[in-house]
Scaffold this motif. Structure first.
Motif, PDB file in Angstrom:
ATOM      1  N   SER A 183       2.002  -7.766  -7.967  1.00  0.00           N
ATOM      2  CA  SER A 183       0.786  -7.037  -7.620  1.00  0.00           C
ATOM      3  C   SER A 183       0.696  -6.789  -6.126  1.00  0.00           C
ATOM      4  N   TYR A 184       1.051  -7.799  -5.331  1.00  0.00           N
ATOM      5  CA  TYR A 184       1.073  -7.608  -3.876  1.00  0.00           C
ATOM      6  C   TYR A 184       2.068  -6.521  -3.491  1.00  0.00           C
ATOM      7  N   GLY A 185       3.248  -6.550  -4.095  1.00  0.00           N
ATOM      8  CA  GLY A 185       4.258  -5.546  -3.794  1.00  0.00           C
ATOM      9  C   GLY A 185       3.808  -4.149  -4.155  1.00  0.00           C
ATOM     10  N   ALA A 186       3.217  -3.994  -5.334  1.00  0.00           N
ATOM     11  CA  ALA A 186       2.733  -2.678  -5.758  1.00  0.00           C
ATOM     12  C   ALA A 186       1.604  -2.200  -4.849  1.00  0.00           C
ATOM     13  N   PHE A 187       0.691  -3.107  -4.512  1.00  0.00           N
ATOM     14  CA  PHE A 187      -0.416  -2.737  -3.632  1.00  0.00           C
ATOM     15  C   PHE A 187       0.106  -2.260  -2.283  1.00  0.00           C
ATOM     16  N   GLU A 188       1.005  -3.022  -1.681  1.00  0.00           N
ATOM     17  CA  GLU A 188       1.533  -2.654  -0.363  1.00  0.00           C
ATOM     18  C   GLU A 188       2.318  -1.351  -0.422  1.00  0.00           C
ATOM     19  N   GLY A 214       0.986   1.842   1.611  1.00  0.00           N
ATOM     20  CA  GLY A 214       1.859   2.459   2.608  1.00  0.00           C
ATOM     21  C   GLY A 214       2.137   3.925   2.308  1.00  0.00           C
ATOM     22  N   LEU A 215       2.361   4.240   1.044  1.00  0.00           N
ATOM     23  CA  LEU A 215       2.604   5.624   0.648  1.00  0.00           C
ATOM     24  C   LEU A 215       1.378   6.495   0.941  1.00  0.00           C
ATOM     25  N   ALA A 216       0.200   5.993   0.585  1.00  0.00           N
ATOM     26  CA  ALA A 216      -1.029   6.745   0.847  1.00  0.00           C
ATOM     27  C   ALA A 216      -1.254   6.919   2.353  1.00  0.00           C
ATOM     28  N   TRP A 217      -0.967   5.879   3.115  1.00  0.00           N
ATOM     29  CA  TRP A 217      -1.127   5.961   4.569  1.00  0.00           C
ATOM     30  C   TRP A 217      -0.188   7.021   5.140  1.00  0.00           C
ATOM     31  N   TRP A 233       0.616  12.336   7.351  1.00  0.00           N
ATOM     32  CA  TRP A 233       1.370  13.587   7.348  1.00  0.00           C
ATOM     33  C   TRP A 233       0.425  14.781   7.159  1.00  0.00           C
ATOM     34  N   LEU A 234      -0.496  14.667   6.202  1.00  0.00           N
ATOM     35  CA  LEU A 234      -1.435  15.749   5.942  1.00  0.00           C
ATOM     36  C   LEU A 234      -2.295  16.033   7.166  1.00  0.00           C
ATOM     37  N   LEU A 235      -2.833  14.989   7.778  1.00  0.00           N
ATOM     38  CA  LEU A 235      -3.679  15.204   8.952  1.00  0.00           C
ATOM     39  C   LEU A 235      -2.884  15.780  10.114  1.00  0.00           C
ATOM     40  N   GLY A 236      -1.616  15.380  10.252  1.00  0.00           N
ATOM     41  CA  GLY A 236      -0.779  15.960  11.297  1.00  0.00           C
ATOM     42  C   GLY A 236      -0.541  17.438  11.071  1.00  0.00           C
TER      43      GLY A 236
END
Length: 75
Positions: free
Chosen positions: A17-22, A26-29, A34-37
């Motif tokens: 669960s920790y691995g999936a969350f991170e 990270g992917l969303a971040w 990228w989108l904001l840039g």
């Protein structure tokens, strides 16, 4: 957020669960940055509108998830 992951999962699945969350965090971040840039390169005004809109959308999502979590735990 790691404390929330710990309370939502059993000890047996906690590491996964920790691995999936991170991973998804990270992917969303990355995608958000990228989108904001890309939007910033297009127009500063559009960048401001997208940034404010994302924050305003996040507030009800947070409140709904908090209420759902509280209901599940009898709070």
């Amino acid at each position: 957020m790691k404390a929330a992951v710990a309370t939502m999962t059993s000890k047996k699945h906690r590491a996964s669960s920790y691995g999936a969350f991170e991973f998804f965090f990270g992917l969303a971040w990355f995608l958000g940055s990228w989108l904001l840039g890309a939007v910033y390169d297009y127009s500063l005004n559009t960048f401001i509108i997208v940034s404010v809109a994302a924050q305003l959308i996040a507030v009800p999502c947070y409140l709904l998830s908090e209420r759902s979590f509280a209901d599940e735990n009898g709070r």
